[in-house]
Design an enzyme around this catalytic site. Structure first.
Site, PDB file in Angstrom:
ATOM      1  N   HIS A 236       0.892  -1.156  -0.051  1.00 20.87           N
ATOM      2  CA  HIS A 236       0.068  -0.029  -0.046  1.00 20.87           C
ATOM      3  C   HIS A 236       0.815   1.309   0.075  1.00 20.87           C
ATOM      4  CE1 HIS A 236      -4.376   0.806   0.617  1.00 20.87           C
ATOM      5  NE2 HIS A 236      -3.927   2.005   0.699  1.00 20.87           N
ATOM      6  N   ARG A 239       1.978   2.396   3.420  1.00 20.06           N
ATOM      7  CA  ARG A 239       1.053   3.295   4.150  1.00 20.06           C
ATOM      8  C   ARG A 239       0.288   2.777   5.300  1.00 20.06           C
ATOM      9  NH1 ARG A 239       0.069   8.367   2.131  1.00 20.06           N
ATOM     10  NH2 ARG A 239      -2.158   8.395   2.572  1.00 20.06           N
ATOM     11  N   GLY A 268       4.716   0.102  -5.880  1.00 21.39           N
ATOM     12  CA  GLY A 268       5.409   0.391  -4.719  1.00 21.39           C
ATOM     13  C   GLY A 268       6.957   1.219  -5.306  1.00 21.39           C
ATOM     14  N   VAL A 270       7.605   2.302  -7.955  1.00 23.29           N
ATOM     15  CA  VAL A 270       8.155   2.519  -9.523  1.00 23.29           C
ATOM     16  C   VAL A 270       7.782   3.937  -9.911  1.00 23.29           C
ATOM     17  CG1 VAL A 270       7.266   1.331 -11.700  1.00 23.29           C
ATOM     18  CG2 VAL A 270       7.130   0.072  -9.569  1.00 23.29           C
ATOM     19  N   GLY A 290       1.478   4.901  -8.071  1.00 23.82           N
ATOM     20  CA  GLY A 290       0.468   5.832  -7.423  1.00 23.82           C
ATOM     21  C   GLY A 290       0.918   7.331  -7.340  1.00 23.82           C
ATOM     22  N   ARG A 291       1.815   7.552  -6.522  1.00 26.45           N
ATOM     23  CA  ARG A 291       1.933   9.158  -6.170  1.00 26.45           C
ATOM     24  C   ARG A 291       2.600   9.802  -7.381  1.00 26.45           C
ATOM     25  NH1 ARG A 291       4.009   5.689  -1.702  1.00 26.45           N
ATOM     26  NH2 ARG A 291       2.999   6.429   0.185  1.00 26.45           N
TER      27      ARG A 291
HETATM   28  C1  LIG Z   1      -2.630   9.300  -1.248  1.00 27.85           C
HETATM   29  C2  LIG Z   1      -2.609   7.801  -1.381  1.00 27.85           C
HETATM   30  C3  LIG Z   1      -4.010   7.434  -1.306  1.00 27.85           C
HETATM   31  C4  LIG Z   1      -4.234   5.941  -1.557  1.00 27.85           C
HETATM   32  N1  LIG Z   1      -5.370   5.289  -1.648  1.00 27.85           N
HETATM   33  C5  LIG Z   1      -5.527   4.098  -2.204  1.00 27.85           C
HETATM   34  C6  LIG Z   1      -6.854   3.631  -2.178  1.00 27.85           C
HETATM   35  O1  LIG Z   1      -7.898   4.291  -1.816  1.00 27.85           O
HETATM   36  N2  LIG Z   1      -6.955   2.202  -2.285  1.00 27.85           N
HETATM   37  C7  LIG Z   1      -5.943   1.454  -2.354  1.00 27.85           C
HETATM   38  O2  LIG Z   1      -6.139   0.112  -2.989  1.00 27.85           O
HETATM   39  N3  LIG Z   1      -4.795   1.923  -2.540  1.00 27.85           N
HETATM   40  C8  LIG Z   1      -4.537   3.232  -2.252  1.00 27.85           C
HETATM   41  N4  LIG Z   1      -3.289   3.749  -2.179  1.00 27.85           N
HETATM   42  C9  LIG Z   1      -2.001   2.766  -2.524  1.00 27.85           C
HETATM   43  C10 LIG Z   1      -1.787   2.876  -3.887  1.00 27.85           C
HETATM   44  O3  LIG Z   1      -2.708   2.233  -4.618  1.00 27.85           O
HETATM   45  C11 LIG Z   1      -0.546   2.083  -4.376  1.00 27.85           C
HETATM   46  O4  LIG Z   1      -0.461   0.660  -3.697  1.00 27.85           O
HETATM   47  C12 LIG Z   1       0.903   2.805  -3.778  1.00 27.85           C
HETATM   48  O5  LIG Z   1       0.603   4.035  -3.899  1.00 27.85           O
HETATM   49  C13 LIG Z   1       1.988   2.422  -4.616  1.00 27.85           C
HETATM   50  O6  LIG Z   1       3.131   3.188  -4.421  1.00 27.85           O
HETATM   51  P1  LIG Z   1       3.703   4.358  -4.778  1.00 27.85           P
HETATM   52  O7  LIG Z   1       2.786   5.527  -4.609  1.00 27.85           O
HETATM   53  O8  LIG Z   1       4.900   4.263  -4.399  1.00 27.85           O
HETATM   54  O9  LIG Z   1       3.519   4.109  -6.625  1.00 27.85           O
HETATM   55  C14 LIG Z   1      -3.105   5.046  -1.750  1.00 27.85           C
HETATM   56  C15 LIG Z   1      -1.792   5.706  -1.872  1.00 27.85           C
HETATM   57  C16 LIG Z   1      -1.617   7.110  -1.602  1.00 27.85           C
HETATM   58  C17 LIG Z   1       0.038   7.652  -1.497  1.00 27.85           C
END
Ligand SMILES: Cc1cc2nc3c(=O)[nH]c(=O)nc-3n(C[C@H](O)[C@H](O)[C@H](O)COP(=O)(O)O)c2cc1C
Length: 338
Positions: A236, A239, A268, A270, A290-291
């Site tokens: 995640h 987080r 994660g 990437v 994600g970010r």
């Molecule tokens: C601000 C934020 C909100 C996120 N919200 C969700 C969510 O609602 N559902 C979910 O499955 N993952 C959520 N994630 C996790 C992302 O889907 C993902 O697994 C993660 O950000 C990947 O890593 P990266 O940001 O380093 O690319 C969230 C991550 C962040 C940073």
């Protein structure tokens, strides 16, 4: 458009929630949850980036790979790149509220549709978050995959039905949200799922099921045996639990254990095309980001998201030429730096 300009603009619009760092590696924002960081010491996020850094590729140029093919097929659909937009929610609490949930989902869905990849949407304690993603899928016609939090089995099945009606191509549950205190405090159930419960979900939904947040070979096998179509190896983004291993470090054991029983996706840390190639070399079929997509959305909207995804695709294409990799079925080996 230029990535540095996009980062600068995002930093302004995210009002301190994100520094728009040159490298998005979890150091400046450590512990900022809510916010953009990793939880606690921020180690889970930082470790994702470090784990990817430890893997190295070999440069090769004496071959005949001129035009590598970066397309792949996922859930029966052809995509132009093995790079998907990760589900992201909580725009107000995590990113300052410059964009609403709906504005964000809509611009990411449109961008994914334009570049030819898959859009994923999320779910959280605010009851409008899941519908925002659903509406973006419905109105853009993108290849979309909504994710539910690990709510009760009945609630998950209901959400899958809504996803099916919206035209989603698959449906997911971020099982690593099982301990999310903000859900529990707002009176909404989330919790771990037994093999039996996963089987019940699989049997009662009409879309392929994806479990996101798998970090061990043992749990990947449970998912495979329960009839799940794909997993996302993910912590995640660091987080939910401090001090987890980096996803690039757990990925090889997981892909080895499940073989071709299920599709393995990963996320994660990437950030670039070479990161994508490394994850694919470690056995993943595709990656989620994600970010950086959140940063792009705040730094230039839909166009900036497209710019970023195309940049990663170009970097992957170039990395494939320079490693002698003609398509994604023939990815090069990677080596762990000692
Ligand atoms: C601000 C934020 C909100 C996120 N919200 C969700 C969510 O609602 N559902 C979910 O499955 N993952 C959520 N994630 C996790 C992302 O889907 C993902 O697994 C993660 O950000 C990947 O890593 P990266 O940001 O380093 O690319 C969230 C991550 C962040 C940073």
């Amino acid at each position: 458009m230029d990535w540095n300009e996009i980062r600068e603009k995002a930093r302004e619009n995210m009002k301190g929630y994100c520094r728009g760092c040159k490298r998005c590696d979890g150091i400046a924002c450590a512990g900022e949850v809510p916010g953009m960081g990793g939880t606690g010491t921020g180690n889970g996020f930082i470790e994702n980036v470090k784990a990817l850094d430890r893997w190295k590729v070999k440069l090769k140029t004496l071959h005949d790979v001129l035009k590598p093919d970066i397309t792949t097929s996922l859930f029966g659909f052809q995509v132009k790149m093995p790079v998907l937009a990760a589900p992201m929610t909580g725009l107000k609490g995590n990113a300052g509220g410059y964009l609403s949930e709906r504005e964000y989902d809509m611009m990411v869905a449109e961008a994914c549709k334009n570049v030819g990849t898959i859009f994923m949407s999320g779910d959280a304690n605010d009851k409008d978050m899941y519908p925002a993603g659903i509406d973006a899928i419905k109105s853009t016609g993108v290849l979309g995959i909504p994710f539910s939090k690990p709510r009760t089995v009945e609630e998950i099945i209901e959400k899958a039905k809504i996803a099916k009606e919206a035209g989603a191509v698959a449906f997911g549950v971020d099982v690593d949200g099982a301990g999310l205190i903000m859900m529990i405090k707002s009176g909404q159930f989330v919790g771990p799922k037994s093999r039996k419960e996963i089987e019940m979900i699989v049997e009662n939904i009409e879309l392929p099921l994806i479990l996101k947040g798998i970090m061990t070979a043992e749990e990947a096998m449970i998912a495979a045996e329960a009839g799940v179509k794909a997993i996302v190896v993910s912590n995640h983004g660091g987080r939910v639990l401090d001090h987890t291993m980096g996803t690039a470090d757990v990925l090889p054991d997981i892909t080895k254990a499940v073989g071709d029983k299920i599709d393995v996706l990963v996320d994660g840390g990437v950030r670039t095309g070479i990161d994508v190639l490394k994850m694919l070399s470690l056995g993943a079929k595709a990656v989620l980001i994600g970010r950086p997509i959140m940063i792009a959305a705040h730094g230039g909207g839909r166009e900036a998201i497209e710019f970023y995804l195309n940049k990663v695709a170009d970097e992957l294409y170039q990395a494939m030429i320079l490693t002698g990799c003609k398509d994604l079925k023939n990815v090069p080996e990677v080596y762990k730096a000692s």
